[in-house]
Design a protein around this motif. Structure first.
Motif: not given
Length: 856
Positions: A84-92
């Motif tokens: 029930n959870i979606t993983l997201g990402s924030h890449i630098y």
């Protein structure tokens, strides 16, 4: 930030995106080192500016980004993990800069750019974990910020011991193997090939200092010496005069020294100057560097340092370390579909243009003479391996596992939250917080997307390193061959793969030692004032050996073996005893048997002429006892031949002592009776009553009984026994009879000597008596020879060992026994056999008017 620099100074791309954001219920941050600023000129009249930098995409590092995105995609498509959870990402991208890393951390945690220390919106942070830290400096900057919020930091690159041990960094986790495993693997590799004289090149930063400290300590414990050590600065000062001078010294060191093995630890930044130096080897005829390179996981030497220098044959035969990895199915298919994601391609456009030498939106690619328009049909699997690897690398595999570790920890946290809600019968949803993941991440056991088992204990992943041997083809493509592995508990396992060596090496396999190896039969000797590896060699002492090269010390041979002439092995010792098969023993047996036959013949002569005057005059009973004892003495000499045994050792010396005492007692009795016989001829002399047989028997019995008592006491107190002497004779084991008590042995010999000397003195005094039937002269000669033999025997007995001492004793027995037989009986046999006319009563009466008595 980065966009400004690239727009203003790099005309490669119309728009470059410096971060990539994909929304989700739980965000995993990623800080990677992707674009590397290269200075192309230095103006010392102004403060350094990025305006004097060009930007180069470190192409291989982009796989770090792709492995994170791939793992997140797998997890989001997995209905059993975080359903029930979606993983997201924030890449630098931090541009290899620690200061930029700090700024990125604030941007990543607070998307509204509220970079202040009083964070009121702390509970609304959506980033549940951050993956990054290619080098220690960046890892420290990340830890400085994240430690305040206890947000999990999963480090996939270099790692310093002090970071994990710090109480202020409880949320720092290591996804790369422990820092001591790699140096220990290097030591095992060096010992496997026997390399003890090596060069060391490390980066001049915290990573290099930590690695150098750990490695040199291990090298010292294993007697491996560092011939030279260079600590290289980052390439930001590549045009600096001091840096160029340092590289010149390193170049001379590599060309001139006899060190054939060089260990290198550093990253893309710090070792760029070394890479340029080695790249010139391909084109400059004056540079010919043939070395065995051992590189750590930090440095991928196949990564091009610029658009015109690619890996060269200088690296052929290199041994490199990589975090242990397993094949990940589906990764190649994911790489083939990258162009379908437009947002991702905007982030990868600089990487894409650099990798395929193409341009976006019609603008020319910087510093490329020939370029084309990127059409989106380029395939990453068509790139050379040194440019980009389609198989997941060790660092990418660590990132892949880090994403799964966060996902499993978050899954466990949500499961616990659901149980708590059910137990409390509350319907409200309690939002998980990032710091709550630390409880699960510290010790977690899970399977990643490929079904491989991953274990994290005390915040460290339990994995080791693969050791790979490289071959560079003429077209710059590479072949990697796994040749060894080292596990978390430092178990070193060598694979069966063939090893490729650098063709410029003068010897295959190469040697890297300060001096020539000590040969077999030699051991090392430390030379004062020189390193331990520059040792001397000395020949092994007597009785020791060395069966390996460069032996630290010689080994002592077992007691039943001896060192051969070359001192490189031990041979079994030969048993030393007087065997029946030896020529000397055969000679003694022949002499003894011959003398026994003569003795038997003499006995027969006397028995056949039992009633003749000469036999009667010699006291027939004493003669029989004497001949019997002489016969048995000859037989006793045979007891000394053969392998010593318990029974043989007990009886041979005692039998010899008793039999010789009987023989000499008989001679003494005969001598005394002769004197008494002539004294009895004087008128009125009362000696006639002592001429009976009882006196002779008493003398023989009493004298022999004393020797029997001595031998009995010897056997009861400290009897002889079989013994083994290992060290007296080189290469031999002496089997002998230990006399037990030497005092008793010499008492037995002394008593025989006493009887012999007494007989000699009495016979000598009676030598001038009338000699028709006078034995005094013959007894004198026999006792003289007897005494000389045994007096000579004593020093010979003390000076010889092994079978020689037995031979001396047998010779003494045969010689002294033969003296008795020859001087006492052979003259009488001559008269009996050849001069029978003299063996008559008439002749005895006519000779000097002497009385003839059968008692003489």
């Amino acid at each position: 930030m980065i966009t400004e620099n690239l727009k203003g100074k790099c005309s490669t791309i119309r728009e470059v995106k410096d971060n990539l954001y994909k929304p989700g219920d739980a965000i995993i941050g990623g800080i990677f080192s992707l674009i590397y600023p290269q200075p192309f000129g230095v103006n010392f009249n102004e403060f350094p500016k990025r305006s004097r930098e060009i930007f180069t995409a470190v192409i291989k590092n982009y796989q770090h980004v792709l492995s994170l995105i791939f793992a997140i995609g797998e997890i989001n498509n997995n209905s059993k993990l975080l359903p029930n959870i979606t993983l997201g990402s924030h890449i630098y991208d931090n541009l290899y800069d620690a200061r930029i890393t700090y700024e990125i951390m604030l941007d990543l945690l607070f998307t509204e750019q509220k970079n202040v220390t009083n964070y009121k919106d702390y509970m609304n942070i959506d980033v549940f974990a951050i993956i990054g830290g290619l080098n220690i400096e960046n890892a420290k900057q990340m830890a400085t910020v994240l430690s305040h919020f206890k947000i999990p930091q999963l480090n996939y690159g270099a790692f310093e011991t002090t970071l994990r041990n710090s109480a202020n960094l409880p949320s720092l986790y290591r996804m790369s193997p422990r820092e001591t495993i790699q140096p220990m693997g290097i030591v095992h590799l060096l010992l496997h090939f026997g390399w003890t004289w090596i060069g060391l090149i490390v980066s001049k930063d915290g990573d290099g200092e930590s690695f150098q400290k750990i490695l040199t300590s291990m090298l010292s414990k294993n007697s491996i010496c560092v011939a030279y050590l260079y600590r290289l600065e980052g390439s930001a000062s590549v045009w600096d005069y001091a840096y160029l001078e340092e590289m010149s010294k390193l170049n001379s060191e590599l060309l001139l020294t006899k060190v054939n093995v060089v260990i290198v630890s550093g990253d893309y930044n710090s070792l760029s100057g070394l890479a340029i130096l080695l790249g010139k080897d391909e084109y400059d005829e004056n540079i010919d560097i043939g070395k065995v390179w051992i590189t750590t996981a930090r440095w991928d030497f196949t990564q091009p340092i610029s658009w015109f220098i690619s890996p060269t044959k200088t690296y052929n035969g290199t041994f490199s370390f990589s975090a242990h990895r397993e094949p990940v199915p589906g990764f190649l298919d994911f790489l083939k579909t990258l162009t379908h994601d437009k947002a991702l391609m905007r982030f990868l456009c600089f990487f894409w243009g650099t990798a395929f030498n193409c341009e976006f939106n019609g603008e020319n690619f910087a510093f490329c003479e020939h370029s084309r328009v990127c059409n989106g049909k380029e395939r990453l699997d068509s790139l050379p391996t040194y440019t980009f690897e389609t198989e997941m690398t060790g660092q990418s595999f660590s990132i892949y596992n880090a994403v799964y570790a966060v996902a499993h920890a978050l899954h466990s946290l949500h499961s616990l939250k659901q149980k708590t809600i059910l137990n409390r019968r509350r319907s409200e949803n309690i939002k998980p917080q990032p710091w709550q993941l630390n409880y699960f991440l510290n010790n977690i056991h899970f399977n990643n997307g490929a079904g491989q088992e991953i274990l994290i204990e005390n915040g460290e992943v339990a994995t080791g390193y693969d050791i790979v041997n490289w071959f560079i083809f003429p077209n710059a493509s590479v072949l990697k061959n796994l040749i060894a592995t080292i596990s978390t508990n430092h178990d070193f396992t060598v694979s069966k793969g063939d090893i490729v060596w650098n063709s410029r090496l003068k010897q295959i396999p190469p040697q890297s030692k300060c001096v020539e190896s000590c040969h077999l039969g030699q051991s090392k000797m430390v030379q004062e004032g020189k390193p331990a590896c520059c040792y001397g060699c000395i020949l092994c002492p007597e009785g020791t050996f060395s069966n390996e090269t460069d032996a630290i010390h010689c080994l002592k041979c077992p007691e039943d073996e001896y060192a051969n002439q070359n001192k490189d092995n031990c041979n079994p010792k030969v048993f030393n005893f007087l065997s029946y098969r030896e020529p000397l023993a055969i000679s003694f047996i022949f002499l003894a048997v011959s003398c026994m036959a003569i003795t038997v013949w003499v006995m027969q002569v006397f028995i056949r002429n039992w009633s003749t005057p000469i036999v009667k005059a010699n006291n027939r009973n004493l003669t029989c006892i004497l001949l019997t004892s002489i016969l048995l003495c000859y037989f006793s000499s045979l007891l000394f031949i053969g392998r010593p045994g318990t029974v043989g050792c007990l009886i041979r010396q005692t039998a010899f002592g008793i039999l010789f005492s009987i023989a000499v007692s008989c001679v003494l009795a005969k001598t005394i009776i002769v004197i008494l016989a002539f004294l009895a001829t004087k008128p009125g002399n009362r000696m006639r009553r002592w001429l009976g047989q009882k006196v002779a028997n008493a003398i023989v019995l009493s004298c022999s009984l004393v020797q029997v008592c001595l031998c009995t006491a010897w056997l009861l107190s400290s009897p002889p026994f079989p013994d083994v002497e290992m060290n007296s004779n080189h290469g031999q084991i002496i089997l002998e009879c230990n006399e037990g008590s030497m005092t008793m042995f010499y008492c037995v010999l002394s008593y025989i000597g006493f009887l012999a000397i007494l007989s000699f003195i009495i016979a000598f005094l009676a030598r001038k008596l009338p000699d028709t039937f006078n034995e005094a002269k013959f007894i004198t000669f026999s006792m003289l020879v007897f005494c000389c033999v045994w007096i000579t025997f004593i020093p010979s007995y003390l000076c010889t060992k092994g079978k020689n001492i037995v031979a001396v004793e047998i010779f003494a027995i045969l010689a002294s026994n033969t003296a008795l037989l020859a001087f006492i009986f052979l003259p009488k046999c001559y008269v009996i056999v050849l001069r029978a006319d003299l063996n008559s009563r008439k002749m005895s009466i006519e000779k000097k008017g002497l009385p003839i008595s059968g008692k003489l």
